[in-house]
Design an enzyme around this catalytic site. Structure first.
Site, PDB file in Angstrom:
ATOM      1  N   GLU A 161      42.764 -30.867  18.164  1.00 35.81           N
ATOM      2  CA  GLU A 161      43.873 -30.217  18.868  1.00 35.81           C
ATOM      3  C   GLU A 161      43.912 -28.759  18.438  1.00 35.81           C
ATOM      4  O   GLU A 161      44.049 -28.475  17.245  1.00 35.81           O
ATOM      5  CB  GLU A 161      45.226 -30.891  18.579  1.00 35.81           C
ATOM      6  CG  GLU A 161      45.381 -32.270  19.187  1.00 35.81           C
ATOM      7  CD  GLU A 161      46.789 -32.847  19.028  1.00 35.81           C
ATOM      8  OE1 GLU A 161      47.766 -32.046  18.966  1.00 35.81           O
ATOM      9  OE2 GLU A 161      46.908 -34.085  18.954  1.00 35.81           O
ATOM     10  N   GLU A 202      47.938 -37.727  13.994  1.00 34.55           N
ATOM     11  CA  GLU A 202      48.971 -37.058  13.198  1.00 34.55           C
ATOM     12  C   GLU A 202      49.768 -38.084  12.392  1.00 34.55           C
ATOM     13  O   GLU A 202      51.002 -38.170  12.477  1.00 34.55           O
ATOM     14  CB  GLU A 202      49.877 -36.207  14.095  1.00 34.55           C
ATOM     15  CG  GLU A 202      49.127 -35.031  14.703  1.00 34.55           C
ATOM     16  CD  GLU A 202      50.018 -34.018  15.407  1.00 34.55           C
ATOM     17  OE1 GLU A 202      51.242 -34.270  15.522  1.00 34.55           O
ATOM     18  OE2 GLU A 202      49.500 -32.982  15.844  1.00 34.55           O
TER      19      GLU A 202
END
Length: 548
Positions: free
Chosen positions: A347, A212
């Protein structure tokens, strides 16, 4: 968390209207449902890695989840929870992502090697989250690279390590690769690995370059991150084994990250695409406000207390993954004409507000219900149907966290409805995807005074030899679906089914009642090579059809 909120608020707005009306199945006015499996139309191999998992040093995932310690009274294998190891073998867990998540970009891998009593204690990334209790604020580093590698070896999975790009230099990434993969006796780090009990290399193939990176992984722009990616992956020693680098990709539907990253990578030349195995894509279903808010906290629903509308809204949020895959894939194709780079959905899962923990104080722990089983079946079917674009998926997270397969505390252990779905679907791994067409009446429901619809049936199919595995989700909370299943250019000799269903959509497994939601065998009617079957409401079904 603040960065995630701000990003998702803007990202969610773009596709809300599109996803509200999208339905992947073919609607029909008929009361009957049909599934047509087109055996002559195979669409690529379903990568086993689509059925991967995700573990992070977060809450009770590692400590009390995976790791209990070798001197624990909890049954263990060299400190690893035995119940967990045994069930993950059963579902053939193919790949495990570690050590994060946001934790990865604050982690120094050297803290987790060497004698346990000499390892430093560090402040955990999640230490000052609003819900973080004192026991989760400081990382003891009892579990590190060696323990994780042993865990993967015990269950037969490939390790997938996420490197720290935000706070460690590229040289430390190279050294971590050297520690894991250099041949026995070849380097000082290989000798250090041997002293830890592993003379032979771990041969780690999958390496995430940050996590991220648009947020907790560095607050980079896509162009800034692309420069870092090129630098971190330049001239990494391979020791004769392939290294597959996975780039930190977008959250949800942010196409600007994907296009910006590829534009900058290509600035140095097309050959730099060859260094990218895949690009990550994260999607959490969290906003159940029906468009009233995009606030990260206020928009979340409850894991256990929900109504029928919440049921469908969560599934609708999860269904958004399908157009995300398609839109990012299209954007990638503008730069990667040869389709070298694939998608890695590393994810995914629902994310609720706190309050449903079986173990009070376990940060981000949720108790999955039958709703989460249906959600997970829908997601795995989406990944299957995009087998030519998606090479890996990692459910978030394995144990004692969000969409967990397992919950554990001390000597107590339970398989959640999500864990049972992974068991039902495990036969898809390595199978050839077969195109299947689902036709069923849409589900009609009330969305705060406005009529809304959701698909009636959907799923995926794969074949291996003479055996066809058909997985089917019926999301309707009330209506069973009597369905005719036809096989183009073939007929069924026999069929068996296992069904995960519950009379109460809130049903869940707990430490006190571990079998409230478990798969049951169901009769399948086969006549003259044709199949009819009734799919119960709010159910996930795995049907194995043996072809004549």
């Amino acid at each position: 968390m603040k960065t995630r909120r701000e990003f998702l608020q803007s990202a969610l707005a773009g596709t809300a209207a599109f996803c509200f009306s999208r339905c992947p199945s073919l609607a029909t006015s008929s009361s009957e449902a049909k599934i047509e499996v087109l055996l002559g139309e195979t669409q690529g191999t379903i990568s086993p890695n689509i059925y991967g998992h995700f573990t992070e040093h977060l809450g009770g995932v590692i400590y009390d989840g995976i790791w209990v310690g070798s001197d624990s009274k909890v049954p263990n294998i060299d400190g690893l929870r035995r119940d967990l190891v045994e069930h993950m073998k059963k579902i053939k867990a193919p790949v495990i992502r570690y050590p994060g998540g946001c934790f990865a970009d604050s982690y120094d891998w050297r803290d987790g090697i060497g004698p346990t009593d000499k390892r430093p204690r560090r402040t955990n990334f999640w230490a000052f989250s609003d819900q973080s209790p004192a026991k989760h604020r400081y990382e003891p580093n009892e579990f590190g690279t060696n323990e994780f590698a042993r865990f993967c070896k015990q269950i037969g999975a490939q390790p997938y390590l996420a490197a720290n790009v935000r706070s460690l230099p590229a040289q430390e990434f190279y050294r971590w690769v050297e520690y894991c993969n250099s041949p026995a006796g070849s380097t000082t780090l290989a000798d250090e690995r041997a002293r830890a009990g592993s003379p032979e290399p771990y041969n780690v193939r999958y390496w995430g370059v940050g996590n991220e990176s648009w947020g907790c992984g560095g607050n980079f722009t896509p162009q800034e991150y692309a420069v870092e990616f090129r630098r971190y992956t330049a001239w990494v020693p391979g020791y004769g084994k392939p290294l597959d680098f996975i780039a930190s990709g977008p959250a949800a539907d942010d196409l600007s990250w994907t296009t910006g990253f590829f534009e900058e990578v290509l600035r140095k030349g097309k050959e730099h695409l060859n260094s990218i195995y895949g690009i990550g894509l994260h999607h959490y279903a969290w906003n159940l406000s029906r468009g009233k808010t995009n606030d990260w906290e206020k928009g979340k629903g409850d894991a256990l207390q929900f109504d029928v509308t919440d049921w469908y809204e969560l599934l609708r949020e999860g269904q958004r993954l399908e157009p995300m895959i398609e839109s990012h894939w299209q954007a990638m194709g503008e730069f990667d004409k040869d389709r070298h780079v694939k998608l890695v959905v590393d994810e995914w899962g629902p994310w609720y507000r706190p309050g449903s923990e079986l173990t009070p104080g376990d940060l981000l722990e949720q108790t999955p219900t039958q709703r989460d089983a249906v959600f997970s079946g829908i997601t795995l079917d989406i990944l299957n149907r995009h087998a030519s674009q998606v090479v890996m998926g990692n459910c978030a997270q394995l144990i004692n966290c969000l969409n967990s397969l397992y919950l554990a505390q001390e000597d107590r252990f339970v398989i959640t409805p999500v864990g049972h779905v992974f068991d039902l679907y495990s036969g898809h791994q390595g199978g050839e995807l077969v195109r299947s067409v689902f036709s069923a009446p849409e589900v009609q429901y009330d969305r705060d005074g406005q009529p809304a619809t959701f698909f009636g049936l959907n799923g995926s199919a794969s074949i291996r030899g003479k055996d066809l595995l058909l997985t089917v989700v019926n999301p309707d909370t009330k209506q069973a679906r009597e369905t005719t299943i036809s096989l183009a250019k073939a007929s069924a000799a026999s069929a068996t089914a296992r069904v995960l269903a519950a009379s109460d959509i809130h049903a869940r497994n707990t430490f006190a009642n571990r079998e409230a939601v478990v798969p049951r065998s169901a009769k399948v009617t086969v006549r003259s090579g044709a199949i009819t079957h009734i799919f119960p409401p709010a159910s996930v079904t795995a049907m194995v059809i043996h072809l004549a």
